[in-house]
Scaffold this motif. Sequence first.
Motif, PDB file in Angstrom:
ATOM      1  N   GLY A  47       0.813  -1.205   0.000  1.00  0.00           N
ATOM      2  CA  GLY A  47       0.000   0.000   0.000  1.00  0.00           C
ATOM      3  C   GLY A  47       0.843   1.250   0.000  1.00  0.00           C
ATOM      4  O   GLY A  47       2.067   1.216   0.042  1.00  0.00           O
ATOM      5  N   ASP A  48       0.152   2.373  -0.029  1.00  0.00           N
ATOM      6  CA  ASP A  48       0.827   3.664  -0.127  1.00  0.00           C
ATOM      7  C   ASP A  48       0.294   4.618   0.938  1.00  0.00           C
ATOM      8  O   ASP A  48       0.091   5.794   0.696  1.00  0.00           O
ATOM      9  CB  ASP A  48       0.611   4.255  -1.518  1.00  0.00           C
ATOM     10  CG  ASP A  48       0.979   3.261  -2.601  1.00  0.00           C
ATOM     11  OD1 ASP A  48       2.133   2.831  -2.615  1.00  0.00           O
ATOM     12  OD2 ASP A  48       0.101   2.892  -3.395  1.00  0.00           O
ATOM     13  N   ASN A  51      -5.665   4.583   2.921  1.00  0.00           N
ATOM     14  CA  ASN A  51      -6.648   4.999   1.920  1.00  0.00           C
ATOM     15  C   ASN A  51      -6.077   5.927   0.849  1.00  0.00           C
ATOM     16  O   ASN A  51      -6.768   6.782   0.315  1.00  0.00           O
ATOM     17  CB  ASN A  51      -7.850   5.696   2.589  1.00  0.00           C
ATOM     18  CG  ASN A  51      -8.589   4.759   3.522  1.00  0.00           C
ATOM     19  OD1 ASN A  51      -8.750   3.579   3.208  1.00  0.00           O
ATOM     20  ND2 ASN A  51      -9.024   5.271   4.661  1.00  0.00           N
ATOM     21  N   SER A  52      -4.810   5.777   0.567  1.00  0.00           N
ATOM     22  CA  SER A  52      -4.227   6.599  -0.488  1.00  0.00           C
ATOM     23  C   SER A  52      -3.586   5.687  -1.531  1.00  0.00           C
ATOM     24  O   SER A  52      -3.144   4.586  -1.223  1.00  0.00           O
ATOM     25  CB  SER A  52      -3.176   7.560   0.080  1.00  0.00           C
ATOM     26  OG  SER A  52      -2.085   6.846   0.609  1.00  0.00           O
ATOM     27  N   TYR A  53      -3.556   6.160  -2.750  1.00  0.00           N
ATOM     28  CA  TYR A  53      -3.044   5.356  -3.849  1.00  0.00           C
ATOM     29  C   TYR A  53      -2.120   6.213  -4.699  1.00  0.00           C
ATOM     30  O   TYR A  53      -2.252   7.433  -4.740  1.00  0.00           O
ATOM     31  CB  TYR A  53      -4.203   4.808  -4.697  1.00  0.00           C
ATOM     32  CG  TYR A  53      -5.176   4.013  -3.880  1.00  0.00           C
ATOM     33  CD1 TYR A  53      -4.936   2.675  -3.587  1.00  0.00           C
ATOM     34  CD2 TYR A  53      -6.300   4.613  -3.336  1.00  0.00           C
ATOM     35  CE1 TYR A  53      -5.815   1.955  -2.796  1.00  0.00           C
ATOM     36  CE2 TYR A  53      -7.187   3.896  -2.549  1.00  0.00           C
ATOM     37  CZ  TYR A  53      -6.934   2.556  -2.282  1.00  0.00           C
ATOM     38  OH  TYR A  53      -7.789   1.854  -1.499  1.00  0.00           O
ATOM     39  N   LEU A  54      -1.187   5.575  -5.371  1.00  0.00           N
ATOM     40  CA  LEU A  54      -0.206   6.321  -6.152  1.00  0.00           C
ATOM     41  C   LEU A  54      -0.677   6.499  -7.586  1.00  0.00           C
ATOM     42  O   LEU A  54      -0.780   5.538  -8.337  1.00  0.00           O
ATOM     43  CB  LEU A  54       1.140   5.586  -6.148  1.00  0.00           C
ATOM     44  CG  LEU A  54       1.899   5.572  -4.822  1.00  0.00           C
ATOM     45  CD1 LEU A  54       3.223   4.863  -4.994  1.00  0.00           C
ATOM     46  CD2 LEU A  54       2.127   6.972  -4.300  1.00  0.00           C
ATOM     47  N   ASN A  86      -7.989   1.000  -8.156  1.00  0.00           N
ATOM     48  CA  ASN A  86      -6.835   1.537  -7.441  1.00  0.00           C
ATOM     49  C   ASN A  86      -5.898   0.393  -7.051  1.00  0.00           C
ATOM     50  O   ASN A  86      -6.252  -0.470  -6.248  1.00  0.00           O
ATOM     51  CB  ASN A  86      -7.288   2.278  -6.182  1.00  0.00           C
ATOM     52  CG  ASN A  86      -8.164   3.470  -6.521  1.00  0.00           C
ATOM     53  OD1 ASN A  86      -7.866   4.216  -7.432  1.00  0.00           O
ATOM     54  ND2 ASN A  86      -9.256   3.642  -5.794  1.00  0.00           N
ATOM     55  N   SER A  88      -2.581  -0.715  -5.206  1.00  0.00           N
ATOM     56  CA  SER A  88      -1.569  -0.281  -4.242  1.00  0.00           C
ATOM     57  C   SER A  88      -0.209  -0.868  -4.575  1.00  0.00           C
ATOM     58  O   SER A  88      -0.093  -1.908  -5.235  1.00  0.00           O
ATOM     59  CB  SER A  88      -1.973  -0.714  -2.822  1.00  0.00           C
ATOM     60  OG  SER A  88      -3.155  -0.081  -2.428  1.00  0.00           O
ATOM     61  N   THR A  89       0.803  -0.204  -4.097  1.00  0.00           N
ATOM     62  CA  THR A  89       2.164  -0.713  -4.260  1.00  0.00           C
ATOM     63  C   THR A  89       2.357  -1.995  -3.458  1.00  0.00           C
ATOM     64  O   THR A  89       1.900  -2.100  -2.327  1.00  0.00           O
ATOM     65  CB  THR A  89       3.178   0.337  -3.772  1.00  0.00           C
ATOM     66  OG1 THR A  89       3.137   1.447  -4.649  1.00  0.00           O
ATOM     67  CG2 THR A  89       4.590  -0.215  -3.721  1.00  0.00           C
ATOM     68  N   TYR A  90       3.046  -2.942  -4.073  1.00  0.00           N
ATOM     69  CA  TYR A  90       3.486  -4.116  -3.322  1.00  0.00           C
ATOM     70  C   TYR A  90       4.917  -4.422  -3.716  1.00  0.00           C
ATOM     71  O   TYR A  90       5.227  -4.634  -4.894  1.00  0.00           O
ATOM     72  CB  TYR A  90       2.611  -5.337  -3.592  1.00  0.00           C
ATOM     73  CG  TYR A  90       3.044  -6.533  -2.776  1.00  0.00           C
ATOM     74  CD1 TYR A  90       2.823  -6.562  -1.399  1.00  0.00           C
ATOM     75  CD2 TYR A  90       3.731  -7.595  -3.350  1.00  0.00           C
ATOM     76  CE1 TYR A  90       3.239  -7.639  -0.630  1.00  0.00           C
ATOM     77  CE2 TYR A  90       4.149  -8.668  -2.586  1.00  0.00           C
ATOM     78  CZ  TYR A  90       3.905  -8.681  -1.229  1.00  0.00           C
ATOM     79  OH  TYR A  90       4.330  -9.749  -0.464  1.00  0.00           O
ATOM     80  N   ARG A 124       5.820  -2.613  -8.902  1.00  0.00           N
ATOM     81  CA  ARG A 124       6.390  -1.296  -9.182  1.00  0.00           C
ATOM     82  C   ARG A 124       7.781  -1.472  -9.773  1.00  0.00           C
ATOM     83  O   ARG A 124       8.471  -2.467  -9.504  1.00  0.00           O
ATOM     84  CB  ARG A 124       6.497  -0.472  -7.890  1.00  0.00           C
ATOM     85  CG  ARG A 124       5.165  -0.036  -7.311  1.00  0.00           C
ATOM     86  CD  ARG A 124       4.554   1.114  -8.106  1.00  0.00           C
ATOM     87  NE  ARG A 124       5.415   2.277  -8.123  1.00  0.00           N
ATOM     88  CZ  ARG A 124       5.455   3.182  -7.131  1.00  0.00           C
ATOM     89  NH1 ARG A 124       4.686   3.049  -6.058  1.00  0.00           N
ATOM     90  NH2 ARG A 124       6.256   4.227  -7.227  1.00  0.00           N
TER      91      ARG A 124
END
Length: 221
Positions: A47-48, A51-54, A86, A88-90, A124
Amino acid sequence: MNLNKLAILAVLATATTAAMGQGITTRIFTYDGTQTTNGFSTWQVMGDGVNSYLFSGTIAGTAPGQNAVAGSSLTNAQFLAQTLINVSTYVYVSGNFGGVYNVQGVGSATDISQTNDIEVRTNRTLSFTAAGFFGLGPNIGTVAYGLSLYQDFPATAVQIGPSVSGIDAGFNGSTISVNPGANLPADGRATLRLSRTLSLTQAAMGGKTYTVGGFIAIGVN
């Protein structure tokens, strides 16, 4: 009879001395890069933030009215059915880059290339950069390092991009990268491989431990 025995003993003693002499006229390298010796490290990013996304810039439809009716007229209308996904980073990097050499014998010699394989999972683009490496000291010896990436874990024969290399501090700044969309198989896994080749001179004295090292810095792009 006694003279014969003495002659035989003298021959055996000479042969033993020769064998012992042959056994210590070179360096013998034993490398240990195992988890038991060097430990195990894992770095994971999920995740980032809460509740936030890149995303970069503005994503179409995220403004108020994203599901409004567009192009309405007396005879027709288009209803926007937008779906936002959305992701998320993993990032998961696990393994160890540690290595221990146990060296016997004397003289100048170079070991074969030894490797450590690190598991990488990512959605990523990642970069891996050598930093802070240093040498053994004048005339003691050198460590030649190499860094490379391969598809999947355990590694397949498919290499991702070129290898980078350098000797001691000359390895610093060497960088390789992986782009999951372009380089990785469906499971999103890669193998990051650090190789090292140790060369010692006769000035590397016995009864002493030498420590050299550095860092592999990971950048999430």
